[in-house]
Write a protein that holds these residues in place. Sequence first.
Motif, PDB file in Angstrom:
ATOM      1  N   THR B 750      -1.754 -54.719  -1.048  1.00 16.83           N
ATOM      2  CA  THR B 750      -1.417 -53.300  -0.956  1.00 16.83           C
ATOM      3  C   THR B 750      -0.143 -53.098  -0.159  1.00 16.83           C
ATOM      4  O   THR B 750       0.727 -52.306  -0.519  1.00 16.83           O
ATOM      5  CB  THR B 750      -2.600 -52.545  -0.340  1.00 16.83           C
ATOM      6  OG1 THR B 750      -3.775 -52.786  -1.113  1.00 16.83           O
ATOM      7  CG2 THR B 750      -2.332 -51.066  -0.271  1.00 16.83           C
ATOM      8  N   ALA B 751      -0.077 -53.834   0.922  1.00 13.81           N
ATOM      9  CA  ALA B 751       1.128 -53.736   1.743  1.00 13.81           C
ATOM     10  C   ALA B 751       2.355 -54.194   0.976  1.00 13.81           C
ATOM     11  O   ALA B 751       3.414 -53.567   1.058  1.00 13.81           O
ATOM     12  CB  ALA B 751       0.944 -54.570   3.010  1.00 13.81           C
ATOM     13  N   ARG B 752       2.212 -55.269   0.188  1.00 15.20           N
ATOM     14  CA  ARG B 752       3.362 -55.742  -0.593  1.00 15.20           C
ATOM     15  C   ARG B 752       3.750 -54.754  -1.653  1.00 15.20           C
ATOM     16  O   ARG B 752       4.929 -54.551  -1.949  1.00 15.20           O
ATOM     17  CB  ARG B 752       3.030 -57.083  -1.190  1.00 15.20           C
ATOM     18  CG  ARG B 752       4.222 -57.709  -1.898  1.00 15.20           C
ATOM     19  CD  ARG B 752       4.007 -59.178  -2.143  1.00 15.20           C
ATOM     20  NE  ARG B 752       2.825 -59.406  -2.925  1.00 15.20           N
ATOM     21  CZ  ARG B 752       1.958 -60.364  -2.658  1.00 15.20           C
ATOM     22  NH1 ARG B 752       2.125 -61.145  -1.637  1.00 15.20           N
ATOM     23  NH2 ARG B 752       0.909 -60.519  -3.415  1.00 15.20           N
ATOM     24  N   THR B 753       2.753 -54.102  -2.225  1.00 10.59           N
ATOM     25  CA  THR B 753       3.063 -53.111  -3.256  1.00 10.59           C
ATOM     26  C   THR B 753       3.835 -51.952  -2.676  1.00 10.59           C
ATOM     27  O   THR B 753       4.800 -51.455  -3.266  1.00 10.59           O
ATOM     28  CB  THR B 753       1.764 -52.627  -3.901  1.00 10.59           C
ATOM     29  OG1 THR B 753       1.035 -53.747  -4.424  1.00 10.59           O
ATOM     30  CG2 THR B 753       2.029 -51.653  -5.021  1.00 10.59           C
ATOM     31  N   TRP B 754       3.430 -51.486  -1.514  1.00 13.69           N
ATOM     32  CA  TRP B 754       4.197 -50.429  -0.873  1.00 13.69           C
ATOM     33  C   TRP B 754       5.608 -50.885  -0.554  1.00 13.69           C
ATOM     34  O   TRP B 754       6.573 -50.119  -0.699  1.00 13.69           O
ATOM     35  CB  TRP B 754       3.480 -49.972   0.404  1.00 13.69           C
ATOM     36  CG  TRP B 754       2.359 -49.027   0.132  1.00 13.69           C
ATOM     37  CD1 TRP B 754       1.048 -49.299   0.031  1.00 13.69           C
ATOM     38  CD2 TRP B 754       2.477 -47.625  -0.030  1.00 13.69           C
ATOM     39  NE1 TRP B 754       0.339 -48.174  -0.211  1.00 13.69           N
ATOM     40  CE2 TRP B 754       1.192 -47.115  -0.242  1.00 13.69           C
ATOM     41  CE3 TRP B 754       3.575 -46.740  -0.008  1.00 13.69           C
ATOM     42  CZ2 TRP B 754       0.954 -45.767  -0.454  1.00 13.69           C
ATOM     43  CZ3 TRP B 754       3.324 -45.394  -0.219  1.00 13.69           C
ATOM     44  CH2 TRP B 754       2.014 -44.917  -0.437  1.00 13.69           C
ATOM     45  N   ILE B 755       5.731 -52.135  -0.137  1.00  8.88           N
ATOM     46  CA  ILE B 755       7.053 -52.654   0.200  1.00  8.88           C
ATOM     47  C   ILE B 755       7.914 -52.778  -1.042  1.00  8.88           C
ATOM     48  O   ILE B 755       9.111 -52.462  -1.028  1.00  8.88           O
ATOM     49  CB  ILE B 755       6.918 -54.018   0.893  1.00  8.88           C
ATOM     50  CG1 ILE B 755       6.196 -53.856   2.228  1.00  8.88           C
ATOM     51  CG2 ILE B 755       8.262 -54.671   1.093  1.00  8.88           C
ATOM     52  CD1 ILE B 755       5.830 -55.170   2.893  1.00  8.88           C
ATOM     53  N   GLU B 756       7.298 -53.199  -2.146  1.00  6.56           N
ATOM     54  CA  GLU B 756       8.079 -53.444  -3.360  1.00  6.56           C
ATOM     55  C   GLU B 756       8.407 -52.154  -4.094  1.00  6.56           C
ATOM     56  O   GLU B 756       9.503 -52.024  -4.671  1.00  6.56           O
ATOM     57  CB  GLU B 756       7.307 -54.383  -4.276  1.00  6.56           C
ATOM     58  CG  GLU B 756       7.119 -55.776  -3.700  1.00  6.56           C
ATOM     59  CD  GLU B 756       6.220 -56.624  -4.584  1.00  6.56           C
ATOM     60  OE1 GLU B 756       5.646 -56.090  -5.573  1.00  6.56           O
ATOM     61  OE2 GLU B 756       6.079 -57.828  -4.304  1.00  6.56           O
ATOM     62  N   GLN B 757       7.512 -51.189  -4.071  1.00  5.55           N
ATOM     63  CA  GLN B 757       7.699 -50.010  -4.930  1.00  5.55           C
ATOM     64  C   GLN B 757       8.289 -48.808  -4.189  1.00  5.55           C
ATOM     65  O   GLN B 757       9.150 -48.106  -4.717  1.00  5.55           O
ATOM     66  CB  GLN B 757       6.352 -49.605  -5.543  1.00  5.55           C
ATOM     67  CG  GLN B 757       5.673 -50.694  -6.337  1.00  5.55           C
ATOM     68  CD  GLN B 757       6.485 -51.185  -7.531  1.00  5.55           C
ATOM     69  OE1 GLN B 757       7.287 -50.424  -8.094  1.00  5.55           O
ATOM     70  NE2 GLN B 757       6.299 -52.442  -7.907  1.00  5.55           N
ATOM     71  N   VAL B 758       7.826 -48.594  -2.993  1.00  3.88           N
ATOM     72  CA  VAL B 758       8.208 -47.352  -2.296  1.00  3.88           C
ATOM     73  C   VAL B 758       9.345 -47.591  -1.310  1.00  3.88           C
ATOM     74  O   VAL B 758      10.262 -46.751  -1.197  1.00  3.88           O
ATOM     75  CB  VAL B 758       6.991 -46.752  -1.578  1.00  3.88           C
ATOM     76  CG1 VAL B 758       7.366 -45.461  -0.857  1.00  3.88           C
ATOM     77  CG2 VAL B 758       5.864 -46.504  -2.555  1.00  3.88           C
ATOM     78  N   ALA B 759       9.294 -48.716  -0.634  1.00  2.64           N
ATOM     79  CA  ALA B 759      10.310 -48.945   0.390  1.00  2.64           C
ATOM     80  C   ALA B 759      11.722 -48.954  -0.176  1.00  2.64           C
ATOM     81  O   ALA B 759      12.639 -48.373   0.454  1.00  2.64           O
ATOM     82  CB  ALA B 759      10.005 -50.242   1.124  1.00  2.64           C
ATOM     83  N   PRO B 760      11.991 -49.539  -1.306  1.00  2.00           N
ATOM     84  CA  PRO B 760      13.359 -49.465  -1.827  1.00  2.00           C
ATOM     85  C   PRO B 760      13.811 -48.032  -2.091  1.00  2.00           C
ATOM     86  O   PRO B 760      14.984 -47.697  -1.928  1.00  2.00           O
ATOM     87  CB  PRO B 760      13.304 -50.294  -3.099  1.00  2.00           C
ATOM     88  CG  PRO B 760      12.162 -51.229  -2.908  1.00  2.00           C
ATOM     89  CD  PRO B 760      11.179 -50.461  -2.109  1.00  2.00           C
ATOM     90  N   ALA B 761      12.848 -47.164  -2.501  1.00  2.97           N
ATOM     91  CA  ALA B 761      13.228 -45.781  -2.782  1.00  2.97           C
ATOM     92  C   ALA B 761      13.463 -44.994  -1.493  1.00  2.97           C
ATOM     93  O   ALA B 761      14.201 -43.996  -1.503  1.00  2.97           O
ATOM     94  CB  ALA B 761      12.147 -45.103  -3.612  1.00  2.97           C
ATOM     95  N   MET B 762      12.873 -45.425  -0.393  1.00  2.00           N
ATOM     96  CA  MET B 762      13.014 -44.708   0.862  1.00  2.00           C
ATOM     97  C   MET B 762      14.102 -45.317   1.755  1.00  2.00           C
ATOM     98  O   MET B 762      14.303 -44.846   2.873  1.00  2.00           O
ATOM     99  CB  MET B 762      11.700 -44.735   1.627  1.00  2.00           C
ATOM    100  CG  MET B 762      10.548 -44.000   0.953  1.00  2.00           C
ATOM    101  SD  MET B 762       9.004 -44.098   1.860  1.00  2.00           S
ATOM    102  CE  MET B 762       9.447 -43.318   3.404  1.00  2.00           C
ATOM    103  N   SER B 763      14.708 -46.336   1.241  1.00  2.00           N
ATOM    104  CA  SER B 763      15.727 -46.993   2.036  1.00  2.00           C
ATOM    105  C   SER B 763      16.823 -45.997   2.435  1.00  2.00           C
ATOM    106  O   SER B 763      17.209 -45.140   1.620  1.00  2.00           O
ATOM    107  CB  SER B 763      16.305 -48.138   1.223  1.00  2.00           C
ATOM    108  OG  SER B 763      17.301 -48.829   1.967  1.00  2.00           O
ATOM    109  N   PRO B 764      17.278 -46.107   3.616  1.00  5.98           N
ATOM    110  CA  PRO B 764      17.059 -47.102   4.696  1.00  5.98           C
ATOM    111  C   PRO B 764      15.968 -46.740   5.693  1.00  5.98           C
ATOM    112  O   PRO B 764      15.987 -47.158   6.837  1.00  5.98           O
ATOM    113  CB  PRO B 764      18.400 -47.135   5.383  1.00  5.98           C
ATOM    114  CG  PRO B 764      18.906 -45.755   5.259  1.00  5.98           C
ATOM    115  CD  PRO B 764      18.377 -45.228   3.945  1.00  5.98           C
ATOM    116  N   ALA B 765      14.987 -45.921   5.244  1.00  5.94           N
ATOM    117  CA  ALA B 765      13.924 -45.530   6.165  1.00  5.94           C
ATOM    118  C   ALA B 765      13.121 -46.765   6.540  1.00  5.94           C
ATOM    119  O   ALA B 765      12.811 -47.607   5.689  1.00  5.94           O
ATOM    120  CB  ALA B 765      13.051 -44.478   5.516  1.00  5.94           C
TER     121      ALA B 765
END
Lengths: 233, 856
Positions: B750-765
Amino acid sequence: MNLANISDLAGALIGFLLTLMVFSYLIKDNPLFRLAIHIFIGVSAGYATITVFYNIILYRLISPLIQSPLSQIYLVLPPLLLGIWLLTKASPRLSHLGSPVVAFMVGIGAATAITGALSGTLFPQIEASINLFDLQAARQSGNNLAFWLFNAMVVMAGTITTLAYFHFGVRDRQESAGRRQPWIDFLGRIGQIFLVVALGGLFAGVYAAALNALIKQLTFIWDFIWMMLGTIL
Amino acid sequence: MADIRCQMCGKLNPSNLDVCQFCQARLRPVWESAQPEEEPLAGSGGEGDEIPEWLRSLRSPDMGAGETPSGSGLDWLSDVEPDEFAADAVKNVFDLEPEEKLDDWLSGAASLAEPESPKAEDSFDQVRSELSFLEETPFSSAAPEEEETPDWLDRFRDEQGEETPERMDFSPAGQEQPSPEEAPDWLARIQEAQMGDWSPPQEPASEPESWSPESQPEETVPEFTPSEEAPGWFTEPAPASEAGEEAFGEAEEPDFGAIFTPETQPESAESQQGVPDWLASLYSGQEEAPSPFMAEPEAAEPETPSAAEKAELPDWLSGVAETSAEPAAAAGGIYTAPLEDEFPQTGAEGEAAEESKPDWLSELEAQGASALEGQSPPPFTPAFDDFNLEEFSVGEETPDWLSKLEASSSAQPSEEAVAAFLFEGKGETPFTTEPPGEALPQVDAFTGLPEWLSEVTQAEEPEEHPEESGKAQALAPTELPAWLESMRPVEPAASATPFKDATDSRVERSGPLSGLSGVLPVGAHAIRAGKPSNFSIKLQVTEELQNRALLLQKLMEDESKPKPLPAPSAAPTPYLIRLGLFAVLALAVFFALFLGGGQIPLPVGKAIPQSLNDAYRQITTLPDNAAVLLAVDYSPGYVGEIEGAAQAVVQHLAGRGASLAAISTNPSGPALAERLLQNIDPALAAANQFHNLGYLPGGTAGLFGFAQSPEAMVPFDLQGKPFWQQEPLNPQLGIRNFAMLVVMTENAETARTWIEQVAPAMSPAPVLMVLSAQAEPMILPYYQGKPQQVSGMVVGLAGGAAYENLINRPGDSSRAWDAFSLLVTVSLAVLLIGSLASAALGAITRGKQSKVESSV
């Protein structure tokens, strides 16, 4: 724990009993433990059903279908139809209608997962493995350069040997039927050591989580008993 | 009855057998075995005058006395009607008149001289008359004739001085047979046949199965009775001689040697007791006797009987002997020897025989002579063209009787020879191998030896016979008239020699074709320069395959073997161990709780991991009134571990004045988010500082969609308020409205999915992780990698306790820190003790097993 409300008391009492019922598994498998398990599964499934229905079907399908104007109904119809077709998978005779929907879902999920894995994990991790040998960054971080390089070497060795361990290709030769190449076999044995260490760490984390859960429940029991005693007394 | 000796293998067989029981050869002719075993004829020994049925059958009811019976065994004889011969001339031969025929033939046979060139006129008659004995002779069941017998035959009997019957009765039952031990073998066989083994072929419609002389009508059959002139060999036993015991070859040759040897040949007819004169005379001067078994007719020139020998022969027989000089082989396997050769008689006997010559025989002679006038018998062809006595004979030496027989038989096939038997159709004889359509074989019964006898050739003189036969068959070239010569078809000149290719004059010098020319040359490329490689056909089995095979075999064997019951272990049951461990751990927890906590210092300083410090720093440097997205994706079972850390982080965020929005991909996440809010500060919800966006469906795809279009995915919160239109969010920014992402989960995926899917869209947050201890190893690379995908992590109860210590807000984590530390210590101790105990027990067990194995 605030047991001012009866509901809270009832909840606490039920929790206490369920906890004891689960702890009864220490003796052996018994109906109390199974009852507690069944209750847990049932409650979880029921709550999930209610949540899905309330959050999705009601608010994202039925309500827009009813409240949306006719010019925006076309936005709701495709999900509605696809959902109905997906339900046909339960019928052996009509399951072929839900196959396209399932294929659509599987395709989207696979594409999303693959792209995310590539862009979110594979490439960044490869870049990170390469950047381990960035001496400038090591100097900037102020770490010991030797230690930094040693760390990098260990990481790269672990990465390569672990990948070699999962290489199961063999040559089609009579003299070496069913055997890997010797050098791959050697690297795989080293990678096996890294895997053992990693799995040990994972096990430690799992054990720690289990200990935390035990502590949590024992603490709950301790608190409930003391509360009851305090209340009674 | 006496046993029959097989002519092929020489072994004795019971007399009742038709086929040798050893070699399956026939013991008697076919016509003999056609009839069942019959009782001895009643006519034997002079009793009864009844004609046997078979004989009567020869003469059909429609036939007269002078007609030839049809359907008899010798029907082929009557069927022989060559063009050169008048049927009438032969017909009377088989006109059986018992009173006359037997005597006549016998008397005529006794007067036979050495084979000579027969006269065409009367040779055929003589042959037929001679062969008529086949119907009436010892091979027939004719009733003995009580009337006159040839004198020579009677003479033989008298000379022997034995009780001989008045008449030689050659019928099976009528004859007084010499003892088998005394008589020659061939005669013994004849006698045995007479006694009932043989019976002439009869017409199937008319012949009864059982025949007895008494049941036969009173039809007289020529009865042969030996007279005083009967040859001695008829009545006296054969002299013991080696040759006599041999039938064919060393062991199989007939016993003719005893009869036909010169030593045993009587000097005179009267004194000849064992061998008739006519028979003995066969060896006296005739050395070119044809053999019935020779391949070609004998080429010996026919010899006319000498004057002395002629004087011995009866007149009627002597004339036949002069004319018939065909060898026995020339008769095509049929008895061609003249009767005079078989029955040589002296002058007195000849005269007596001539006197006793039956009228029918005379008539036959006359008719045959008239029929043969101007006719030439068909060319002679032997029956057994390819037969060679040398191949047939068992021994190397030819018996004396046979050699003498051949020597005495000098009859050569002659173009003028007359066939003894007339056949209806050409080639229809049972004794000839001549194919139909060809010339009939010529049988000369009066001028040569019997066919079967004359074909016996000398082993030491085989070369003479082909020459003689060649000479005999060689036709003298004749001169054709010119007009006829001109009509000769011109045949294409065929090359006498094959065409020879002269282009290649190379002669092969080696190999099986050496000496030949025109052989295809063998090129160098056709010859292998080296030995071809050997490929082993043995199955290539490697060591690993053998091991696997052994393993499989062992598995298969173990399946059938009963597994021994495990011995009860001395160690306590796992049940007690489990309870004991729980008790220890529980006591540790209760003890720590009892102590109230704070006994063990919280992690501070360097004891705090760097990831936690980074997380604290990130939250500390968060802008004011920033929107923070909380991903509450931990399960209710991990509340005790994560909820403490989550509460600390959320409290810190809330203290920073951040606007919190909780969302979950887990259906139970919204409830946990609410619990979290209630535990921190229930007033946050009223202050519109906390928003619960509820459940986000779709898993990875849902997160991707949320990252791309959050308003479309989650337009409302759990209270139904439109979230994205509230301050400070900007609907246009979408996911970028959030300044930080805090993922709280126990699952690394789950953590990896959030990192892979959402984190790039929220970058540089920045992305902070509140994880369980089991997920930390999987997410740590995201924190340690460069570029850094995770800004900080708060891991487990220890991280929560440390974070609470950092923000100086003790919580559940700080309270449980003492118990947690105590449990970890106890657990380490138990692990160490258990490992040591397990190792010790294992070593002891292995030692015992090794001792047991070594002792075995």
